[in-house]
Design an enzyme around this catalytic site. Structure first.
Site, PDB file in Angstrom:
ATOM      1  N   GLU A 171     -12.731  -0.241  -9.911  1.00  0.00           N
ATOM      2  CA  GLU A 171     -12.242  -1.122 -10.990  1.00  0.00           C
ATOM      3  C   GLU A 171     -13.172  -1.194 -12.205  1.00  0.00           C
ATOM      4  O   GLU A 171     -12.702  -1.192 -13.350  1.00  0.00           O
ATOM      5  CB  GLU A 171     -11.987  -2.533 -10.431  1.00  0.00           C
ATOM      6  CG  GLU A 171     -10.702  -2.665  -9.655  1.00  0.00           C
ATOM      7  CD  GLU A 171     -10.751  -2.045  -8.274  1.00  0.00           C
ATOM      8  OE1 GLU A 171      -9.672  -1.802  -7.676  1.00  0.00           O
ATOM      9  OE2 GLU A 171     -11.874  -1.791  -7.763  1.00  0.00           O
ATOM     10  N   GLU A 216     -18.324  -7.140  -2.796  1.00  0.00           N
ATOM     11  CA  GLU A 216     -16.964  -7.668  -2.793  1.00  0.00           C
ATOM     12  C   GLU A 216     -16.916  -9.072  -3.393  1.00  0.00           C
ATOM     13  O   GLU A 216     -16.017  -9.384  -4.165  1.00  0.00           O
ATOM     14  CB  GLU A 216     -16.408  -7.675  -1.369  1.00  0.00           C
ATOM     15  CG  GLU A 216     -16.180  -6.285  -0.781  1.00  0.00           C
ATOM     16  CD  GLU A 216     -14.961  -5.585  -1.364  1.00  0.00           C
ATOM     17  OE1 GLU A 216     -14.957  -5.294  -2.585  1.00  0.00           O
ATOM     18  OE2 GLU A 216     -14.009  -5.325  -0.618  1.00  0.00           O
ATOM     19  N   ASP A 225      -4.485  -9.705  -8.362  1.00  0.00           N
ATOM     20  CA  ASP A 225      -4.869  -8.829  -9.468  1.00  0.00           C
ATOM     21  C   ASP A 225      -3.765  -7.946 -10.038  1.00  0.00           C
ATOM     22  O   ASP A 225      -3.435  -8.010 -11.227  1.00  0.00           O
ATOM     23  CB  ASP A 225      -6.070  -7.965  -9.061  1.00  0.00           C
ATOM     24  CG  ASP A 225      -5.896  -7.302  -7.694  1.00  0.00           C
ATOM     25  OD1 ASP A 225      -4.856  -7.512  -7.056  1.00  0.00           O
ATOM     26  OD2 ASP A 225      -6.804  -6.566  -7.264  1.00  0.00           O
ATOM     27  N   GLU A 251       0.824  -1.211   0.000  1.00  0.00           N
ATOM     28  CA  GLU A 251       0.000   0.000   0.000  1.00  0.00           C
ATOM     29  C   GLU A 251       0.860   1.264   0.000  1.00  0.00           C
ATOM     30  O   GLU A 251       0.526   2.250  -0.665  1.00  0.00           O
ATOM     31  CB  GLU A 251      -0.939  -0.002   1.211  1.00  0.00           C
ATOM     32  CG  GLU A 251      -1.941  -1.141   1.242  1.00  0.00           C
ATOM     33  CD  GLU A 251      -3.024  -1.019   0.183  1.00  0.00           C
ATOM     34  OE1 GLU A 251      -3.077   0.021  -0.512  1.00  0.00           O
ATOM     35  OE2 GLU A 251      -3.825  -1.960   0.045  1.00  0.00           O
TER      36      GLU A 251
END
Length: 570
Positions: A372, A351, A258, A117
């Protein structure tokens, strides 16, 4: 049974009728402008709420109108939102915040931070802001874009992450203390994306600053991870970075994996790197063979290929956009339509979504304002001009405004079924969701530049063409300019050539006997150039200077068109 089948068929026909009608609906320029202004209004409602109630904390808690530290106590929302300010056209606030961050943010703090992150949000955000600072009207120092205060901040933050890469495999730990390094009791288990999501930011840092250590560790991690794939070509979800053993063996394209695939594609484009592209294409074959069913992507066991979770995760919605970058538009469109039906069902993406049941999965019903699907819509609209993707943008604006707006910002949705809210507004709402929405409705934005507009570097790089398009978004939607990397890399190469010449000139002149001996040797043995010779000089060693040349290799800043990333041998 027959009645159920007929009902299902009618539902499918109804959904595709809605989509077909949306495809036929054209948005006028007036409507596009209306949604741009509406999205700007959404941004400032969230941004001003953060400034009023949460700064200097990392993130806003919109239900209680206060703030909290989440990813390192570095005023994260300001860093994440900085380039969005410029994209929306607010140069004044960009300049104010960039100066404020330089004066207030310090990475020498005793805080445990996520390596992943911190890289995508902090390092990526600062790199993007640095590369956009001249466009924002800031006074840049001589040598920009190869130097600058925001670049030094990004480098400082990235150096705090380097201890995490000091493992036998080169794959990093998931957490590092910004002051003390890796805790001796830190778990060696991390997700796949936490290993393979560094090549964009770290290679950008290396090529802008001339320090190869960042790109080196990112590449070592990628190559080490590549060697762990299963006999059928898949990778799992969590791995032990010390032993290379897979702890979670579910293979898919969603959470935990991802951005690894995303960075192989985007890294290959930004760096013009065939190794990264070939890695992705090998994975893509396995993904299609074992995880793809009726244009959905399921989770399977990485060694056997048997289905382990028949679910769609909201994080997977980036995939159609990624497919568009390698020219697989037909598949991208079909998968996007599947995901769009889920959005229309709930007014957002849960989710987890059970594909066989057509409903949410227990305890995974939330929608934290993720970007996304909007990201994919932006890429696909750019590729096709189909107004279906503007329809998704309109739906997203209306849903977010209606469901999640509160007096102090926008709140994550705790349960997409009844629209109960959660007391959190993640920084990616301003960094990604709002940004991609705005860019979807702003086809003339400078980030969509096709090469007609550009600017020149300053100082030693004043002959560099910058900002001509081909921006690469990191996984936090921070745009990076590949031309700047090329510009600074070229400058470093020229500096090394000059260093070699100066070192050669500093050597004592050979004696007449040595000269005669060298001439005799040259007559009997032709000189051989060692192609594997290291660029770096070893301590105490000297090297003959090569002929000084002016690099004239042209640079093409463009995205892939129908899969043709490389137009010549590189």
């Amino acid at each position: 049974m027959l009645r159920l089948l007929c009902t299902t068929i009618l539902c499918v026909i109804h959904v595709f009728t809605l989509i077909s009608n949306a495809k036929g609906q054209e948005f006028t320029e007036l409507e596009m402008a209306h949604y741009r202004e509406k999205i700007k209004s959404m941004f400032y409602h969230a941004y001003n709420s953060y400034l009023d109630h949460a700064y200097p904390y990392d993130e806003l808690r919109p239900l209680t109108c206060d703030g909290q530290d989440t990813w390192g106590s570095v005023s994260l929302t300001l860093i994440d939102a900085l380039d969005t300010l410029l994209i929306l056209g607010n140069h004044t606030e960009f300049q104010r915040v960039a100066t404020l961050l330089q004066d207030t943010v310090d990475f020498d703090i005793d805080v445990n931070a996520s390596v992943f992150e911190t890289n995508i949000r902090v390092v990526g955000g600062l790199l993007s802001a640095h590369l956009l600072s001249k466009r924002a009207g800031m006074e840049v120092e001589p040598g920009w874009p190869c130097s600058g205060p925001l670049l030094r901040m990004a480098e400082d933050a990235a150096r705090k992450l380097l201890p995490a890469f000091q493992t036998p495999t080169g794959m990093p730990y998931g957490t590092v203390n910004l002051l003390r390094g890796v805790n001796p009791t830190e778990t060696p288990v991390t997700c796949t994306a936490g290993v393979g999501t560094f090549i964009l930011e770290f290679s950008a840092l290396s090529r802008l600053t001339g320090d190869p250590v960042f790109e080196d560790v990112a590449r070592k991690a990628l190559r080490s991870l590549w060697k762990t794939r299963s006999e059928i070509g898949l990778v799992g979800n969590h791995i032990d970075v010390l032993s290379k053993k897979w702890v979670a063996q579910d293979a898919g394209i969603g959470a935990g994996v991802d951005s690894y695939f995303e960075y192989l594609v985007k890294g290959s484009i930004m760096l013009q790197d065939e190794e990264l592209l070939s890695m992705f294409l090998e994975y893509d074959k396995a993904i299609k063979n074992y995880t793809k069913f009726d244009d959905w992507y399921l989770w399977v066991q990485m060694h056997k290929g048997t289905v382990s979770m028949p679910v769609f995760q909201s994080l997977e919605a980036f995939w159609p956009g990624l497919q568009s970058l390698i020219g697989e538009l037909d598949s991208a469109l079909r998968t996007f339509h599947n995901y769009y039906t889920v959005w229309r069902q709930f007014g957002g993406l849960p989710e987890f979504y059970s594909i066989p049941q057509g409903y949410t999965v227990d305890k995974r019903e939330g929608y934290p304002l993720r970007p996304e699907l909007i990201e994919s819509a932006m890429y696909l609209y750019k590729a096709t001009g189909d107004h279906t993707f503007l329809q998704l943008g309109r739906d997203a604006v209306e849903s977010i405004e209606k469901i999640t707006r509160v007096p102090c910002g926008y709140a994550s949705v705790k349960d997409i079924r009844d629209h109960k809210l959660d007391n959190r507004m993640e920084s990616f709402f301003l960094a990604e969701t709002i940004k991609y929405l705005y860019l979807l409705f702003d086809p003339d934005n400078f980030l969509h530049n096709s090469g007609l507009d550009f600017e020149l570097g300053t100082g030693p790089s004043e002959d560099c063409v910058l900002g001509a398009g081909g921006y690469i978004f990191n996984t936090e939607a921070h745009p990076l300019d590949p031309a700047a990397l090329h510009c600074c890399s070229r400058k470093q190469e020229e500096r090394r050539e000059l260093q070699d010449i100066l070192l050669n000139l500093s050597e004592p002149l050979p004696s007449p006997q040595d000269t005669q001996s060298q001439e005799t040797d040259s007559e009997t043995e032709p000189p051989v150039m060692d192609p594997s010779e290291s660029i770096a000089l070893k301590p105490g060693s000297r090297r003959k200077a090569p002929l000084l040349s002016c690099p004239m290799q042209p640079f093409s800043a463009r995205l892939a068109v129908m899969g043709q990333v490389f137009t010549d041998c590189t």
